[in-house]
Design a protein around this motif. Structure first.
Motif, PDB file in Angstrom:
ATOM      1  N   GLY A  55      41.110  36.635  51.906  1.00  0.00           N
ATOM      2  CA  GLY A  55      39.618  35.841  52.112  1.00  0.00           C
ATOM      3  C   GLY A  55      39.507  35.623  50.734  1.00  0.00           C
ATOM      4  N   LEU A  56      39.396  36.725  49.911  1.00  0.00           N
ATOM      5  CA  LEU A  56      38.771  35.548  48.471  1.00  0.00           C
ATOM      6  C   LEU A  56      39.791  33.593  48.377  1.00  0.00           C
ATOM      7  CD1 LEU A  56      37.903  35.668  45.665  1.00  0.00           C
ATOM      8  CD2 LEU A  56      39.582  36.987  44.649  1.00  0.00           C
ATOM      9  N   VAL A 100      45.544  47.463  41.025  1.00  0.00           N
ATOM     10  CA  VAL A 100      46.028  46.083  41.286  1.00  0.00           C
ATOM     11  C   VAL A 100      45.880  45.508  39.368  1.00  0.00           C
ATOM     12  CG1 VAL A 100      46.109  44.254  42.023  1.00  0.00           C
ATOM     13  CG2 VAL A 100      46.140  45.886  43.387  1.00  0.00           C
ATOM     14  N   GLU A 101      44.972  45.313  38.964  1.00  0.00           N
ATOM     15  CA  GLU A 101      44.738  44.592  37.744  1.00  0.00           C
ATOM     16  C   GLU A 101      45.349  44.814  36.392  1.00  0.00           C
ATOM     17  OE1 GLU A 101      40.658  42.314  38.233  1.00  0.00           O
ATOM     18  OE2 GLU A 101      40.770  44.072  37.202  1.00  0.00           O
ATOM     19  N   SER A 102      46.061  46.576  36.700  1.00  0.00           N
ATOM     20  CA  SER A 102      46.718  46.870  35.451  1.00  0.00           C
ATOM     21  C   SER A 102      48.058  46.525  35.624  1.00  0.00           C
ATOM     22  CB  SER A 102      46.431  48.866  35.149  1.00  0.00           C
ATOM     23  OG  SER A 102      47.137  49.276  36.906  1.00  0.00           O
ATOM     24  N   LEU A 108      40.239  39.138  38.524  1.00  0.00           N
ATOM     25  CA  LEU A 108      38.976  39.048  39.876  1.00  0.00           C
ATOM     26  C   LEU A 108      37.948  38.352  38.959  1.00  0.00           C
ATOM     27  CD1 LEU A 108      37.427  38.550  42.056  1.00  0.00           C
ATOM     28  CD2 LEU A 108      36.925  40.984  41.965  1.00  0.00           C
ATOM     29  N   LEU A 109      37.813  38.838  37.380  1.00  0.00           N
ATOM     30  CA  LEU A 109      36.430  38.523  36.781  1.00  0.00           C
ATOM     31  C   LEU A 109      36.931  36.539  36.072  1.00  0.00           C
ATOM     32  CD1 LEU A 109      33.638  38.224  34.949  1.00  0.00           C
ATOM     33  CD2 LEU A 109      35.248  39.706  33.486  1.00  0.00           C
ATOM     34  N   LEU A 133      46.877  36.573  42.145  1.00  0.00           N
ATOM     35  CA  LEU A 133      45.960  38.324  42.029  1.00  0.00           C
ATOM     36  C   LEU A 133      46.431  38.769  43.770  1.00  0.00           C
ATOM     37  CD1 LEU A 133      43.865  39.877  40.620  1.00  0.00           C
ATOM     38  CD2 LEU A 133      42.004  39.349  42.054  1.00  0.00           C
ATOM     39  N   ASN A 134      46.156  38.200  44.579  1.00  0.00           N
ATOM     40  CA  ASN A 134      46.869  38.043  45.908  1.00  0.00           C
ATOM     41  C   ASN A 134      48.473  38.558  46.439  1.00  0.00           C
ATOM     42  OD1 ASN A 134      46.314  38.796  48.732  1.00  0.00           O
ATOM     43  ND2 ASN A 134      48.549  36.984  49.067  1.00  0.00           N
ATOM     44  N   ASN A 135      49.221  37.986  44.925  1.00  0.00           N
ATOM     45  CA  ASN A 135      50.838  38.385  45.042  1.00  0.00           C
ATOM     46  C   ASN A 135      51.057  39.861  44.154  1.00  0.00           C
ATOM     47  OD1 ASN A 135      51.451  35.803  46.069  1.00  0.00           O
ATOM     48  ND2 ASN A 135      51.359  34.348  44.299  1.00  0.00           N
TER      49      ASN A 135
END
Length: 414
Positions: A55-56, A100-102, A108-109, A133-135
């Motif tokens: 959605g993002l 996920v970010e790790s 996301l920021l 980020l989605n991938n």
């Protein structure tokens, strides 16, 4: 040697704990083996949902399209911007965002900051960051699925291993119970065998004094001479004392199996001379005192002399001497003798000499050897010079328990 007292409550508690052992072991093994799978599943929460990340990307792309679309009104661009910014600002809707970010360098920021610039370049960078980020979420989700699969496989192995371990442990406990049951049966059978053996030996050894008692009592009825009456009464007393000595039901094991002696200094010459008769010639010095159980020595001599008289028609010679300092009794007969093969077996229960020479149970000589060993000696059979059998009974120092003799009440005064 006395047996240790049993503790039924302690034994019951031990058996209950052993019965609970499979359950406790299975629970402990499952708790330890499934701990890694449990941690993997609980850390994963309810699983990763990619819809918020998708959605993002959709909101940011729509905002960028609105910026480059000349037909879009400022109001439409503002709506798309607020929609994209709201989606990027709400971190709570992104499941496992920190995990996920790790995995990569996308954040996301960064999407939020690029959107706040409100420029086409910022929108393009925000779109690229959201797509990356989605991938990253897709890759992380695939790895998390593999982790779940490994956790479930480990859980399956743990359950199968616990079932196998519990089954084997139960089998071991069942085998243990069967072995204990068999051991109890064997012990009970041994106790019964020992009791039967003691009773058979007691019956065998009571026969002679009982016969002597009956003969003396029958002779006493017709005796007119006072001296004869006294001798018969003395014989009755002696036979009664022997019966009491050999038939104490509370001491059958001590009398015939474990052989606990009642030792006191005894004139062996007096004991041996009692067997003198028309067919039994006795040679014995007097006195020859030695610490023995007089009743057991008398039983040994009775068995040896009775066997010699039974298996020969001639004279039986009984000699007492002490050639090496220790007493020795030799019983010699002039009968047919005994073969070397049978001589090695006559000290086994129920083994006898030539069956045609007389009845018997084959218990006398084994009992003689048992008593001789208790007195620190032995009994041996040899071929006598000139034919016949020579039985030698030796004495040593009694090695078994010493007890006081049992007093016997006399039938006659004095």
């Amino acid at each position: 040697m006395t047996a240790r007292p049993a503790h039924p409550r302690r034994e019951l508690l031990r058996e209950l704990l052993l019965a609970l052992l499979p359950l406790l072991a299975t629970v402990t093994l499952l708790a330890l083996a499934t701990q890694p799978a449990y941690i993997a599943l609980t850390n994963g929460g309810k699983g990763l949902s990619p819809y918020a990340y998708q959605g993002l990307v959709q909101d940011v792309l729509q905002y960028r399209v609105a910026l480059v679309n000349p037909q879009a009104t400022p109001e439409e661009r503002e709506v798309r911007y607020q929609q994209a910014l709201s989606s990027a600002s709400n971190r709570r809707q992104f499941v496992l965002l920190d995990s996920v970010e790790s995995w990569g360098e996308f954040r996301l920021l960064n999407v939020q900051r690029d959107l706040e610039r409100r420029t086409l370049a910022g929108a393009e960078r925000a779109a690229d960051e959201a797509i990356a980020l989605n991938n990253l979420v897709r890759d992380y989700s695939a790895d998390q699925g593999a982790t779940y699969e490994r956790a479930f496989l480990e859980l399956r192995r743990a359950l199968i291993g616990s079932a196998i371990f519990s089954g084997l442990l139960s089998l071991v406990l069942i085998l243990r119970a069967l072995l204990l049951w068999r051991a109890d049966r064997v012990r009970a059978q041994r106790r019964e065998d020992r009791q039967r053996e003691a009773l058979r030996l007691a019956s065998h050894e009571m026969r002679r004094p009982l016969q002597a008692l009956l003969l003396a009592a029958d002779a006493l009825r017709s005796a007119r001479d006072e001296g004869m009456q006294q001798r018969l009464l003395t014989q009755i007393e002696d036979s009664a004392a022997q019966l009491a000595s050999r038939a104490d039901l509370t001491r059958l094991n001590d009398l015939y199996l474990d052989v606990t002696l009642r030792v006191q200094p005894t004139d062996l010459g007096e004991l041996v001379r009692r067997f003198s008769s028309s067919r039994v010639h006795v040679t014995a010095p007097s006195p020859l005192v030695w610490p023995v159980d007089a009743n057991r020595v008398r039983q040994m001599l009775e068995n040896l002399v009775e066997n010699a008289v039974k298996y020969t028609q001639g004279t039986v010679e009984v000699t007492l001497d002490a050639p090496g300092g220790a007493p020795r009794v030799q019983v010699r007969d002039h009968g047919p003798g005994i073969s070397d093969e049978l001589r090695g077996r006559v000290f086994l229960p129920y083994e006898r000499g030539p069956q045609s020479l007389g009845p018997g149970s084959g218990l006398g000589l084994p009992l003689v050897r048992r008593y001789a060993h208790a007195h620190g000696g032995d009994v041996m059979l040899n071929h006598a010079p000139g034919g016949g059998l020579l039985i030698t009974l030796t004495f040593g120092q009694a090695a078994t328990q010493v007890a006081a003799p049992v007093p016997v009440r006399k039938l006659t005064p004095g």
